[in-house]
Structures are given as structure tokens and as C-alpha cells.
Design an enzyme around this catalytic site. Structure first.
Site, mmCIF file in Angstrom:
data_model
loop_
_atom_site.group_PDB
_atom_site.id
_atom_site.type_symbol
_atom_site.label_atom_id
_atom_site.label_comp_id
_atom_site.label_asym_id
_atom_site.label_seq_id
_atom_site.Cartn_x
_atom_site.Cartn_y
_atom_site.Cartn_z
ATOM 1 N N CYS A 334 0.602 -1.226 0.251
ATOM 2 C CA CYS A 334 0.133 0.098 0.005
ATOM 3 C C CYS A 334 0.917 1.349 -0.067
ATOM 4 C CB CYS A 334 -1.045 0.126 1.195
ATOM 5 S SG CYS A 334 -1.609 -1.570 1.829
ATOM 6 N N ARG A 363 7.090 -10.953 5.305
ATOM 7 C CA ARG A 363 6.594 -11.008 6.660
ATOM 8 C C ARG A 363 7.285 -12.152 7.349
ATOM 9 N NH1 ARG A 363 0.079 -10.402 5.174
ATOM 10 N NH2 ARG A 363 0.527 -8.693 3.939
ATOM 11 N N GLN A 381 1.836 -10.811 -3.465
ATOM 12 C CA GLN A 381 0.463 -10.501 -3.013
ATOM 13 C C GLN A 381 -0.113 -10.033 -4.644
ATOM 14 O OE1 GLN A 381 -0.084 -7.516 -0.299
ATOM 15 N NE2 GLN A 381 -1.156 -8.846 1.068
ATOM 16 N N ASP A 383 -2.217 -7.986 -5.525
ATOM 17 C CA ASP A 383 -2.691 -6.610 -4.814
ATOM 18 C C ASP A 383 -3.268 -5.661 -5.903
ATOM 19 O OD1 ASP A 383 -3.110 -5.270 -2.841
ATOM 20 O OD2 ASP A 383 -1.218 -5.170 -2.029
ATOM 21 N N HIS A 385 -4.823 -1.734 -5.848
ATOM 22 C CA HIS A 385 -5.442 -0.219 -5.074
ATOM 23 C C HIS A 385 -6.310 0.272 -5.835
ATOM 24 C CE1 HIS A 385 -2.026 -1.467 -2.433
ATOM 25 N NE2 HIS A 385 -2.968 -1.416 -1.462
ATOM 26 N N LYS A 464 -14.282 -4.853 5.743
ATOM 27 C CA LYS A 464 -14.009 -5.949 4.601
ATOM 28 C C LYS A 464 -14.856 -6.872 4.273
ATOM 29 C CE LYS A 464 -10.968 -8.565 7.391
ATOM 30 N NZ LYS A 464 -9.929 -9.587 7.619
ATOM 31 N N HIS A 510 -8.590 -1.635 -1.087
ATOM 32 C CA HIS A 510 -7.555 -2.837 -1.212
ATOM 33 C C HIS A 510 -7.996 -3.728 -1.423
ATOM 34 C CE1 HIS A 510 -4.643 0.040 1.644
ATOM 35 N NE2 HIS A 510 -5.811 0.321 1.784
HETATM 36 ZN ZN LIG Z 1 -3.084 -2.146 0.324
#
Ligand SMILES: [Zn+2]
Ligand SMILES: [Zn+2]
Length: 637
Positions: A334, A363, A381, A383, A385, A464, A510
Site C-alpha cells: 500500500c 513478513r 500478493q 494486490d 489499490h 472488509k 485494497h
Molecule cells: Zn493495500
């Protein structure tokens, strides 16, 4: 005779005689419920079945079918196991014995590891205890008395546990002559445990701390009926057969090494699979108007302080120094994506901006929880946005749901949805949360998607939706997520220019669909047991010449297939054709083409399909046409 009124969860009431217990209530509701009842909830608190009810108590009966029921059942089973261990190994010291997600364990201090023979002996002893139908009795005593009791027995771990209890009074539970410190509740008696199995033994440090003594942990599982245990063991066997770590090795997809614990290495065939997956992902996202970004793996400490990760997520992050400045390896994409957004001035006309990033994040996970590709220390990920105006929220959520649905269905996965609402430590006003949560909820309702609400389980910056996909063994995997975020735009002072030419805050979404590419590959491997659908298979066709003199014809076929981007492998070994077929079957390759003198003469091939066997002989062109169609349709078999 005086009566008491008891309120049930559905709003109805029952009347019972004074002095009635939870069990009496269950029996009154229905004889069947009386039989199945394990414990109950009285005015929000879990209680044993022999708990005395008072007028106007609000109750719920717990059976094995609920998560609470399973927990109480499994926890009670751990007491039975501890009793058996005590009888067989009087020198053992007892630590803790909780229920876990799947069964229970108990930790014992003993001077040698338990052997498989020990487990059988313990199981047999447990059978005796179950057969005796011993009631679980709760004894409430002063903490001091409990200390005295455990002191006499030199029960060092129980004494340590007692120290952590602030209350003046504690409870013990007794079945037969076995007494344990325990909050309860428990099942009424040992005979409720109709089926159980001890599964494994492992070393475990007292309180998970490696500075403490290593204890012996026995894992077990138990059920309220025999058939459920049989089904469980069958499923477990099947899961073992499909273990992605084993199949990944056999098929040459990936490996792990001590030189980087928790960091997967992808091999050539694993990369083929991975690239197909990523290409497919990119294609589907492009269709939905996504652009791609890529942001750095390491970024300066100041950014992570601003994003809140430094304060809230530090434990899980890795750090390094560049030119004497602190850097963090990104655990999430992010902040990087936000910096890209901040590069330019955005008009309301440009929004929504959908920026995808297949971002490699690191992580820190404890080494004990690492598990193949399912739990790693670095993963990609999928991902994205989405930066948008508040007006866009519903439409964008809907688009992400559609995209997720489309992608899961392609792999043949069913899924269920959970909606998580405002947690206690949330940022932002109730009004904003209300709006965001209802946007998610209304979209789910509009799309006629069933969902479960997880009260208070949202991220601290917004509510979420989570997608839990179900594999062919009925196991659930949380993969996709959609999170509405009003917080990050605030923290990073993001804005766009509205119609009136003024600055306004965008809303951020997200979202991931697959979650982690690595984990998703693990799920795919287990779901298909390594037999990937044609479009995903690292090797799609294997060429099997009957004798060396047929290799030349094989080269011709290989060239032709490669021209159509079909992934081919050629078995040129000097083996018997039967052995070559068996090998290709082991490798789970979708199609085999077999050819000898007769086939070459007529320019045909004998086709074998994985799981289906001989499909007969066809012209090569016809075969190619058929598989190209199968690949294009992403057929599941
Ligand atoms: Zn994010
Ligand atoms: Zn207990």
C-alpha cells in the site's frame, strides 16, 4: 410446585420446575436435544449441563455441531487423555491441554518421548475411561486451597498457571480420580466421546518459550460418533496424498532450503505454472480496466512510520540499513502504491484509478508455523489499490466481486463470503464506518450473495469482505479480500480535484483475489492432486516413441506442437513403451502421444489421456485442434 421461565434464543420461552438444570431445559425443548446436549450458554456464559437455572435466564444449548460444542468436546477429550497418561505414567507432570482448531492436545513433562506403542496403550486406557461413563464434576475452591492441593502433588506447571489467575476462587474438574485445574465447561460424562484417535507426538516448549523445558505434546481428535472419525481419517489420508510439499517435489515445481527458511525456490516447471497463473491474472485485470504498477521491495523507515506499519506491524517486518538510514522490507504494497498516486495531480475525471501490483512482500513468521507454500516468509500478493471518489464505492466493489467470482470459477472453486465490521480500535467516525459497511452489505445483497457477518473483525482502517474458497476436500481457504479504507488517504494527505476545482479526499480500496500467488499454487496443487487442467499443466503433452527409430518423427511432432505454444516433453529413453507410459502417468501429464512404424506410415498418433486411458488413433492436426480448444476454454477436464 413453583416454576421458572427460561428464555430461548429464538425468543420463545419454556417453563421448568425450580431447581431445573440446563440439561432439563434441553430435554424439555426436545428429547433429541437432551441426548445431543454437551453444555450450554446461560446469559452469555458457557456452563456445564448440570448448571442450575434461575427464573428469566436466557439460554442456548450447545451440541457437537457448533464450534463451541466441538471446543468443549475436544477439551474434555484432552482431560480423558491426561487421565489415561496419569494412570500409565504416574511420574508424568501435567502442563496444559486445550482444544485446538482440529482436535486437542495435552503437554506432559516426562523423561522420554512417547512412542507409537505408548499412544496405543494410552488409547486403550482412554477406552476404559470412556466406557466407565465417568461424570465431569466441577469443584470450586479458594485459590489458596488449590495451591496447597497442587503443591502436595508437586504439580509445578499447575502452580505456575495458578499464579496467573487473579480471582480468589478457582475451579477444578474431576472425572474418576483425575483432577485438573480448569475453567470448564465440560461435557457431562466421558461416555459422550464415542470415537477418538491420538494422532502424533511433538516436542513443545512450556509456554512456547525455548528457554523453558521441552515437553511432550500428544495431539488427538475425537468425535460424537464413530462414522465421523472414520470420515475424518479418510479425509486426512486424502489430504496427505495431496500434500503440496510432496507433490511439488515429485513434479519438480519448487523447493525449500535451510539457506533461506520459509523462502520458496521456484524450479523451471513451477515457473511455467506461476507464469501462466500471473498471465491469466493480468489478462483478467486488463479486461476490468486495471493498470499495473511495481513498487520497491525496500523503503525508508519514515514511510513506514507515516503508514502506521512501524507502530502496528513492526514485529512482522524485516529491516536493513542503506547509507546509515533505516529501511524496511515491505510487508505490504500500500505505501508504495500511495507514493505513485501522489506523483501526479488527479482530476475527478481520472477516477477511479485501478492499479494492480503483483508485489513481493516479506513478513516474519515464527519458524514453527511455516508450512510449505501455505505459510512462507515471502510471497507475492496479487494486490490492487483502487483510488476513487465516494460515489464510486458500490460500483467498484461490485466489479471486484464479479472479477473474483470469474477467476475462482475458472479453477472450479466454490466460495463463501464473510463481512467484517468495525473493530474496537478502529480509526474514523461511526458515520463513515456505517456508510462503508452498508456499501459492502448492499452490494452483497444486490448480487444475491449469502454472507456471514464477523462482528468487529474488520481492519482498523475499514470494513472488509473476505472470500473463502472451498477445495475438493471441503477445506476452506481465505484468499480474496476487499477492504474499504478512509484512513490511509487521510494519513498520506491524498486528494483529487473535484468538479468545483477543489481538493477532495479519495477513498481507497485494497483488494486481492488469489491472496498470495505462492499459497494459491499450493491450494491448486492439493485441489488437483498435481493433475492440473490442461491450460495450467507445466507439461501438456508427452511424446513417447515406441523405439529409437521413431525419434525422428517425434522431433517433427514436437516442432509442430511448439509452433502452437503447446508445452511438450519428449521421452527419448530406451525404455519399453509400458514403462514410458507409467512414468508419464506418475508425472500427471494430461496427454501422451505414442507412435511406432504403423502410426508414422499413416501420419497418425495414438493418444492417451490422463485418467481416461487410450483415446484411439487420430491425425495429428485433429489432436492439435482438440487440445488448442481445450486450452482456450480452460477446461477443467
Ligand atoms: Zn493495500
Ligand atoms: Zn479443562
Amino acid at each position: 410446585m413453583s416454576e421458572i421461565k427460561i428464555l430461548l434464543m429464538d425468543g420463545s420461552k419454556i417453563e421448568l420446575k425450580k431447581g431445573a438444570t440446563l440439561y432439563d431445559a434441553a430435554l424439555k425443548i426436545s428429547p433429541r436435544l437432551g441426548k445431543e446436549a454437551l453444555a450450554g450458554i446461560v446469559n452469555g456464559e458457557k456452563k456445564d449441563l448440570n448448571h442450575l437455572l434461575k427464573n428469566n435466564d436466557k439460554i442456548e444449548i450447545i451440541t457437537f455441531d457448533s464450534p463451541e460444542g466441538k471446543e468443549i468436546f475436544h477439551h474434555s477429550s484432552s482431560h480423558i487423555m491426561a487421565q489415561a497418561v496419569k494412570e500409565l505414567f504416574p511420574e508424568a507432570k501435567f502442563a496444559i491441554g486445550p482444544a485446538i482448531k482440529d482436535g486437542f492436545y495435552y503437554d506432559f513433562e516426562i523423561n522420554r518421548p512417547f512412542t507409537p506403542e505408548d499412544l496405543i496403550a494410552i488409547e486403550n486406557k482412554m477406552k476404559d475411561i470412556v466406557e466407565k461413563n465417568l461424570p465431569f464434576k466441577k469443584v470450586e475452591i479458594k485459590k489458596q486451597e488449590a495451591e496447597k492441593f497442587f503443591n502436595e502433588k508437586d504439580a509445578v506447571y499447575k502452580l505456575e498457571l495458578l499464579k496467573d489467575i487473579a480471582d480468589d476462587e478457582v475451579s477444578l474438574y474431576q472425572q474418576g480420580d483425575f483432577i485438573d485445574l480448569c475453567r470448564g465447561p465440560h461435557i457431562p460424562s466421558t461416555k459422550k466421546v464415542k470415537a477418538f484417535k491420538l494422532l502424533s507426538v511433538a516436542g513443545a516448549y512450556w509456554r512456547g518459550n525455548e528457554k523453558n523445558k521441552m515437553l511432550q505434546r500428544i495431539y488427538g481428535i475425537s468425535f460424537h460418533k464413530k462414522s465421523a472419525l472414520e470420515q475424518y481419517l479418510k479425509l486426512k489420508e486424502e489430504a496427505k496424498r495431496r500434500d503440496h510439499r510432496k507433490i511439488g517435489k515429485e513434479l519438480g515445481l519448487f523447493s525449500f532450503h535451510d539457506e533461506g527458511v520459509g523462502f520458496p525456490f521456484f524450479h523451471p516447471k513451477g515457473m511455467v505454472l506461476r507464469n501462466i497463473l500471473e498471465d491469466y491474472w493480468k489478462e483478467e485485470h486488463k479486461k476490468d480496466g486495471y493498470a499495473e504498477v511495481r513498487t520497491p521491495i525496500m523503503l525508508n523507515k519514515s514511510l513506514w512510520i507515516q503508514s502506521g506499519h512501524w507502530d502496528h506491524y513492526k514485529e512482522n517486518m524485516y529491516f536493513t540499513k542503506i547509507d546509515d538510514e533505516d529501511y524496511a522490507i515491505k510487508p505490504m504494497n500500500c505505501p508504495g502504491g500511495i507514493l505513485v498516486y501522489k506523483c501526479g495531480l488527479h482530476s475527478y475525471r481520472d477516477l477511479p484509478l485501478r492499479w494492480g501490483e503483483l508485489g513481493l512482500v516479506h513478513r516474519h513468521e515464527l519458524s514453527g508455523v511455516l508450512h510449505g507454500l501455505f505459510r512462507v516468509r515471502c510471497f507475492t500478493q496479487d494486490d490492487a489499490h483502487i483510488f476513487m471518489t465516494p460515489k464510486h464505492i458500490k460500483e467498484e466493489i461490485e466489479k471486484v466481486i464479479d472479477l473474483t467470482d470469474r477467476i475462482y470459477k475458472t479453477f472450479g472453486f466454490e466460495y463463501r463470503v464473510e463481512l467484517s465490521t468495525k473493530p474496537e480500535n478502529a480509526m474514523g467516525s461511526d458515520e463513515i464506518w456505517e456508510k462503508a459497511t452498508s456499501s459492502l452489505e448492499e452490494t452483497l445483497i444486490k448480487k444475491k450473495i449469502n454472507y456471514k457477518i464477523n462482528e468487529g473483525d474488520g481492519a482498523f482502517y475499514g470494513p472488509k469482505i473476505d472470500f473463502h474458497l472451498e477445495d475438493c476436500l471441503g477445506r476452506n481457504w481465505q484468499c480474496g479480500t476487499i477492504q474499504i479504507d478512509f484512513n490511509m488517504p487521510e494519513k498520506f494527505d491524498l486528494f483529487y480535484i473535484n468538479k468545483e476545482g477543489q481538493k477532495e479526499r479519495p477513498v481507497m480500496l485494497h483488494r486481492t483475489v488469489l491472496g498470495s500467488i505462492e499459497r494459491f499454487i499450493g491450494i491448486l496443487i492439493e485441489n488437483y492432486a498435481g493433475a492440473f487442467p490442461l491450460w495450467l499443466a507445466p507439461v501438456q503433452v508427452k511424446l513417447l516413441p515406441i523405439a529409437d527409430r521413431h525419434i525422428k518423427f517425434g522431433i517433427k511432432i514436437a516442432k509442430l506442437l511448439e509452433k502452437y505454444n503447446v508445452r511438450v516433453e519428449f521421452d527419448k529413453m530406451n525404455d519399453k513403451i509400458g514403462a514410458k507410459i507409467r512414468k508419464a502417468e506418475m508425472e500427471k501429464i494430461p496427454y501422451m502421444l505414442i507412435f511406432g512404424d504403423k502410426e508414422i506410415e499413416k501420419e497418425i498418433v495414438a493418444v492417451r489421456k490422463r485418467g481416461k486411458g487410450d483415446l484411439g488413433k487420430v491425425k495429428l492436426e485433429k489432436f492439435i485442434k482438440g487440445i488448442l480448444k481445450e486450452i482456450k476454454e480452460k477446461a477443467l477436464d
